[in-house]
Design an enzyme around this catalytic site. Structure first.
Site, PDB file in Angstrom:
ATOM      1  N   HIS A  38     -22.756  -3.493  37.501  1.00 40.54           N
ATOM      2  CA  HIS A  38     -23.944  -4.096  38.108  1.00 40.54           C
ATOM      3  C   HIS A  38     -24.030  -5.573  37.747  1.00 40.54           C
ATOM      4  O   HIS A  38     -23.435  -6.013  36.758  1.00 40.54           O
ATOM      5  CB  HIS A  38     -25.216  -3.431  37.568  1.00 40.54           C
ATOM      6  CG  HIS A  38     -25.220  -1.942  37.613  1.00 40.54           C
ATOM      7  ND1 HIS A  38     -25.371  -1.225  38.780  1.00 40.54           N
ATOM      8  CD2 HIS A  38     -25.088  -1.010  36.632  1.00 40.54           C
ATOM      9  CE1 HIS A  38     -25.351   0.074  38.514  1.00 40.54           C
ATOM     10  NE2 HIS A  38     -25.170   0.230  37.216  1.00 40.54           N
ATOM     11  N   ARG A 129     -26.486   2.803  48.598  1.00 37.47           N
ATOM     12  CA  ARG A 129     -26.671   3.821  47.560  1.00 37.47           C
ATOM     13  C   ARG A 129     -27.997   4.542  47.777  1.00 37.47           C
ATOM     14  O   ARG A 129     -29.025   3.901  47.981  1.00 37.47           O
ATOM     15  CB  ARG A 129     -26.685   3.133  46.207  1.00 37.47           C
ATOM     16  CG  ARG A 129     -26.630   4.071  45.013  1.00 37.47           C
ATOM     17  CD  ARG A 129     -26.605   3.244  43.753  1.00 37.47           C
ATOM     18  NE  ARG A 129     -26.205   4.000  42.589  1.00 37.47           N
ATOM     19  CZ  ARG A 129     -26.664   3.729  41.368  1.00 37.47           C
ATOM     20  NH1 ARG A 129     -27.498   2.724  41.170  1.00 37.47           N
ATOM     21  NH2 ARG A 129     -26.261   4.452  40.333  1.00 37.47           N
ATOM     22  N   ARG A 135     -36.378   9.741  37.407  1.00 43.72           N
ATOM     23  CA  ARG A 135     -36.954   8.727  36.522  1.00 43.72           C
ATOM     24  C   ARG A 135     -36.707   7.313  37.060  1.00 43.72           C
ATOM     25  O   ARG A 135     -37.269   6.351  36.564  1.00 43.72           O
ATOM     26  CB  ARG A 135     -36.389   8.879  35.100  1.00 43.72           C
ATOM     27  CG  ARG A 135     -34.953   8.500  34.978  1.00 43.72           C
ATOM     28  CD  ARG A 135     -34.335   8.817  33.638  1.00 43.72           C
ATOM     29  NE  ARG A 135     -32.907   8.998  33.787  1.00 43.72           N
ATOM     30  CZ  ARG A 135     -32.026   8.023  33.905  1.00 43.72           C
ATOM     31  NH1 ARG A 135     -32.424   6.770  33.867  1.00 43.72           N
ATOM     32  NH2 ARG A 135     -30.750   8.286  34.062  1.00 43.72           N
ATOM     33  N   ASP A 255     -19.627   0.787  34.267  1.00 40.44           N
ATOM     34  CA  ASP A 255     -21.095   0.882  34.311  1.00 40.44           C
ATOM     35  C   ASP A 255     -21.766  -0.277  33.565  1.00 40.44           C
ATOM     36  O   ASP A 255     -22.966  -0.257  33.308  1.00 40.44           O
ATOM     37  CB  ASP A 255     -21.617   2.217  33.769  1.00 40.44           C
ATOM     38  CG  ASP A 255     -23.122   2.367  33.985  1.00 40.44           C
ATOM     39  OD1 ASP A 255     -23.604   1.966  35.065  1.00 40.44           O
ATOM     40  OD2 ASP A 255     -23.828   2.843  33.073  1.00 40.44           O
TER      41      ASP A 255
HETATM   42  C1  0GY Z   1     -26.202   3.620  36.421  1.00 38.61           C
HETATM   43  C2  0GY Z   1     -27.169   4.534  35.871  1.00 38.61           C
HETATM   44  C3  0GY Z   1     -28.517   4.367  35.725  1.00 38.61           C
HETATM   45  C4  0GY Z   1     -29.311   3.406  36.420  1.00 38.61           C
HETATM   46  C5  0GY Z   1     -29.158   3.062  37.699  1.00 38.61           C
HETATM   47  O1  0GY Z   1     -29.832   2.109  39.666  1.00 38.61           O
HETATM   48  C6  0GY Z   1     -30.108   2.272  38.491  1.00 38.61           C
HETATM   49  O2  0GY Z   1     -31.127   1.835  37.964  1.00 38.61           O
HETATM   50  O3  0GY Z   1     -28.111   3.462  38.360  1.00 38.61           O
HETATM   51  C7  0GY Z   1     -29.240   5.300  34.866  1.00 38.61           C
HETATM   52  O4  0GY Z   1     -30.309   4.944  34.359  1.00 38.61           O
HETATM   53  O5  0GY Z   1     -28.748   6.438  34.651  1.00 38.61           O
HETATM   54  O6  0GY Z   1     -25.291   4.054  37.104  1.00 38.61           O
HETATM   55  O7  0GY Z   1     -26.312   2.415  36.203  1.00 38.61           O
END
Ligand code: 0GY
Length: 303
Positions: A38, A129, A135, A255
């Site tokens: 990210h 996505r 949560r 990740d």
């Molecule tokens: C990841 C997992 C998480 C978060 C997100 O989009 C997001 O906020 O994907 C998580 O909190 O498990 O893949 O980054």
């Protein structure tokens, strides 16, 4: 946190990403792709979404490139996280400054226009996505998602889905009806205290087996493991099973910067060192890290 909070202070209890990861012993094959990472902010330039459920630490595109060089990777697939909602400016900025070495997965709302989708495509976005982790998001009814799926299909885009294993029975038929390639984040988040041969993980394997348009990321041992770092031993049988049964439909990623980690922050170098434990031959490593992501994200460069 309250969605109305306008300050971009990191959510309490949230750990910072590791600024000094170890150098991995495993050397990825030439052209390796980190297919799940990210960029966050920086908030001063790309504010976080009002509807977000957490506020992350900033993690810029420049810092992502420095990490990838340190780890021995050549390309990234940057995935829109929920903290940026459907505001893809930070993602697009990263793609546009990447010299073609990054592709993206966007967040979109049903109201997105065709012109907006086309602009995202030009920037290097190759999918959207859908997040079902309770949560992280307020639930959306399925019909708008199905409509988005129909609209992105002509662009040749795919859908990335994020859900937890206990939700799969309820979501199975909806997922199976999606018209595009579908990439599942983190192996559908199995409960690794349950057996790898048990009914829960078997349902995920069945989804992959019966629907050849499904792919899986064998990612996020740090989120799934009960054993914990540095070995994350309890995750290995799950990831290995997926890699060995579906060698041409698996992807790997760091990740980074690991949002929502509260008990430990992984060392990205150690995550890379797990790769030979889940893809145990050079052929499997080549498929996982190069051939598969290139086919999905840079098809124009593959024969
Ligand atoms: C990841 C997992 C998480 C978060 C997100 O989009 C997001 O906020 O994907 C998580 O909190 O498990 O893949 O980054």
């Amino acid at each position: 946190m309250s969605a109305a909070t306008s300050e971009f202070e990191k959510t309490p209890g949230w750990l910072d990403w590791d600024p000094d990861p170890s150098k991995p012993s495993f050397v990825p094959p030439a052209g390796a792709v980190d297919a799940h990472c990210h960029v966050f902010g920086p908030a001063s330039k790309f504010p976080y979404a009002l509807e977000r459920k957490y506020t992350p630490c900033d993690a810029s595109r420049e810092q992502l490139v420095a990490l990838r060089q340190h780890l021995g990777f050549a390309r990234n697939v940057v995935v829109q996280a929920t903290c940026h909602g459907a505001d893809n400016r930070a993602l697009v900025d990263a793609l546009e400054h990447s010299d073609g070495t990054m592709r993206g997965i966007a967040g979109v709302k049903p109201a997105v226009t065709d012109a907006e989708l086309e602009a995202l495509d030009t920037a290097g976005v190759r999918g959207v996505r859908f997040n079902f982790v309770k949560r992280l998001v307020d639930a959306l009814p399925r019909e708008p998602l199905a409509e988005i799926a129909r609209r992105i299909a002509p662009l040749g885009w795919h859908i990335v889905i994020y859900f937890e294993a206990q939700e799969l029975p309820e979501l199975y038929e909806f997922f199976a009806s999606l018209p595009t390639t579908v990439v599942v984040d983190h192996m559908g988040r199995p409960d690794v205290e349950k057996p790898v041969d048990g009914p829960e993980f078997e349902l995920f394997l069945r989804l992959m087996r019966e629907h050849s348009n499904f792919w899986s990321k064998v990612t996020c041992p740090e989120r799934l493991s009960v054993d914990g770092p540095p070995d994350y031993a309890d995750v290995v049988p799950f990831a290995r099973r997926v890699v060995e049964e579906f060698p041409d439909r698996v992807l790997w990623g760091t990740d980074w910067p690991h949002p929502n980690m509260k008990t430990h922050m992984p060392d990205d170098g150690k995550l890379v060192d797990m790769i030979p434990r889940i893809a145990t031959t050079t052929e499997l490593q080549q498929q996982l890290l190069v051939d598969n992501p290139m086919r999905l994200y840079w098809p124009e460069e593959t024969a």
